[in-house]
Design an enzyme around this catalytic site. Structure first.
Site, short mmCIF file in Angstrom:
data_model
loop_
_atom_site.label_atom_id
_atom_site.label_comp_id
_atom_site.label_asym_id
_atom_site.label_seq_id
_atom_site.Cartn_x
_atom_site.Cartn_y
_atom_site.Cartn_z
N CYS A 3 0.80 -1.23 0.00
CA CYS A 3 0.00 0.00 0.00
C CYS A 3 0.82 1.28 0.00
O CYS A 3 0.25 2.37 0.06
CB CYS A 3 -0.97 -0.02 1.19
SG CYS A 3 -2.04 -1.48 1.17
N HIS A 6 -3.23 7.70 6.34
CA HIS A 6 -3.45 6.40 5.70
C HIS A 6 -4.82 5.87 6.10
O HIS A 6 -5.57 5.40 5.25
CB HIS A 6 -2.34 5.43 6.09
CG HIS A 6 -2.35 4.15 5.34
ND1 HIS A 6 -2.26 4.10 3.97
CD2 HIS A 6 -2.46 2.86 5.76
CE1 HIS A 6 -2.31 2.84 3.56
NE2 HIS A 6 -2.43 2.07 4.63
N HIS A 66 -10.02 1.67 0.13
CA HIS A 66 -8.56 1.55 0.14
C HIS A 66 -8.13 1.02 -1.22
O HIS A 66 -8.42 -0.12 -1.57
CB HIS A 66 -8.13 0.61 1.25
CG HIS A 66 -6.65 0.56 1.47
ND1 HIS A 66 -5.74 1.17 0.63
CD2 HIS A 66 -5.90 -0.04 2.45
CE1 HIS A 66 -4.52 0.95 1.06
NE2 HIS A 66 -4.59 0.23 2.17
#
Length: 393
Positions: free
Chosen positions: A158, A283, A317
């Site tokens: 990520c 995040h 996400h």
């Protein structure tokens, strides 16, 4: 060290296609890109952030690169094609690099091919091993543009999209390139949805970053690409930092030491102090452990006053694209005439076990004068990255 500028942005995600559509949805937060979809996890209907717009087919001669990931990347790249073509004309094809972060690339197409072979004993006619190679999106863009400079993919889960920007900046600083097309792209795939489901990390409803009621992530898909050069532009990539604490395969280090280190390195690279930062895009995945870790890291680095938000309740996400997409959100905030900030979208119920953070609201805006924004990305394996974007002086 010469400064590097983000001269152009192309973006496509579940909020919309193109800078204007994405900005309208992002800053208003009246809409989001998540919707319940069947079929990605057996027996489950889950909120996912898919791109519903029609995706362009690969250009003639690039049919061997035909994956959904590459089509979505092309959709975003078309938005900056004129600026990239102008850079090619100016600098030459050999001086243009391509660095694209991804984690899923064409694995969904490869998975279907593997399933066919398992059931029928032979590979389907359209199966291509190259679809699942992590450098495939970068190679696709380079072939489409006809550039011959450094070309490679980055896959650090990520943080992939953020690290692609860091890598592009390095290519410019070293004088290897005069312009770099950089960013990230990831699309929905069963490998990711079932993997996160097996980890019990997927929320059955829209995610709630940093809430006491958070239950996990929603997965989305996106592509965000920049043209980065040394030519002056309104937005400068002032610095970036990375760390790898290697605490655990999938769980973050609870105290946020690696995340804090990435933020401190970004501040040092930018030549500024923590108090200079006006906003942090978190995040903020809405998992129990990630949000706790990031809260501690933010408090250790900034205290409790810097405005911040997670945008994953709007887009899901987007995995390997997240770092590039959320840097794009900072770019949009810096170029917005009304100086709007992405609001933190949740149920308004803070977790009393976490440090207090100054989450943005719908009417929050950046101050006048030069603004400095940070975007955080944290990944499996303790891989951490922070980027700092600012107004050009």
């Amino acid at each position: 060290m010469s400064e590097t500028y983000l001269n152009a942005l192309g973006v496509a995600c579940s909020l919309g296609v193109g800078k204007d559509a994405v900005a309208d949805a992002l800053f208003g937060a009246a809409t989001h890109g998540l919707r319940p979809i069947d079929g990605w996890v057996p027996g489950r209907t889950l909120p996912l952030g898919d791109v519903t717009s029609e995706l362009p087919p690969p250009p003639a001669g690039l049919e061997h690169r035909d994956t959904r990931n590459n089509r979505l990347l092309l959709l975003a790249a078309i938005e900056i094609e004129s600026e990239v073509r102008a850079a090619i004309d100016r600098f030459g094809a050999a001086r243009i690099g391509v660095v694209i972060g991804t984690s899923t690339t064409g694995i969904e197409e490869a998975t279907r091919g593997i399933a066919t072979r398992g059931a029928e004993g032979t590979w389907p006619g359209d199966y291509r091993y190259s679809d699942q190679e992590l450098g495939a999106p970068a190679a696709f863009l380079a072939e489409w543009l006809g550039v011959t400079g450094p070309c490679y993919g980055i896959s650090t889960a990520c943080t992939s999209g953020a690290r692609a920007l860091l890598s592009a900046r390095r290519l410019l600083h070293l004088g290897i390139c005069d312009a770099v097309v950089c960013g990230g792209a990831d699309t929905l795939c069963r490998l990711a949805t079932n993997g996160f489901h097996a980890l019990e990390a997927m929320a059955p409803e829209r995610c709630l970053p940093f809430s006491r009621s958070r239950r996990g992530i929603n997965i989305g898909e996106a592509a965000a690409v920049f043209l980065m050069t040394r030519d002056r532009a309104p937005v400068v990539m002032l610095g970036g930092g990375a760390s790898s604490d290697a605490y655990h395969m999938s769980s973050p280090e609870p105290g946020g030491r690696g995340a804090s280190e990435a933020m401190r390195r970004a501040l040092s690279a930018a030549g500024i102090v923590a108090d200079t930062i006006d906003y942090v895009n978190l995040h903020g995945t809405a998992t129990e452990h990630n949000d706790a870790m990031e809260s501690h890291a933010m408090a250790a680095t900034f205290g409790h006053a810097v405005r911040c938000s997670s945008t994953k309740a709007l887009t899901g996400h987007t995995l390997g694209a997240a770092g590039a997409l959320e840097a794009a959100f900072c770019w949009l905030a810096l170029t917005d005439p009304r100086r709007r900030l992405p609001p933190h979208t949740w149920n308004g119920e803070p977790d009393p076990a976490l440090p207090v953070l100054a989450f943005t609201r719908a009417d929050d805006a950046l101050p006048a004068g030069r603004r400095h924004l940070m975007s955080n990305s944290f990944a499996f394996g303790g891989n951490n990255a922070s980027l700092i974007l600012a107004d050009a002086t």
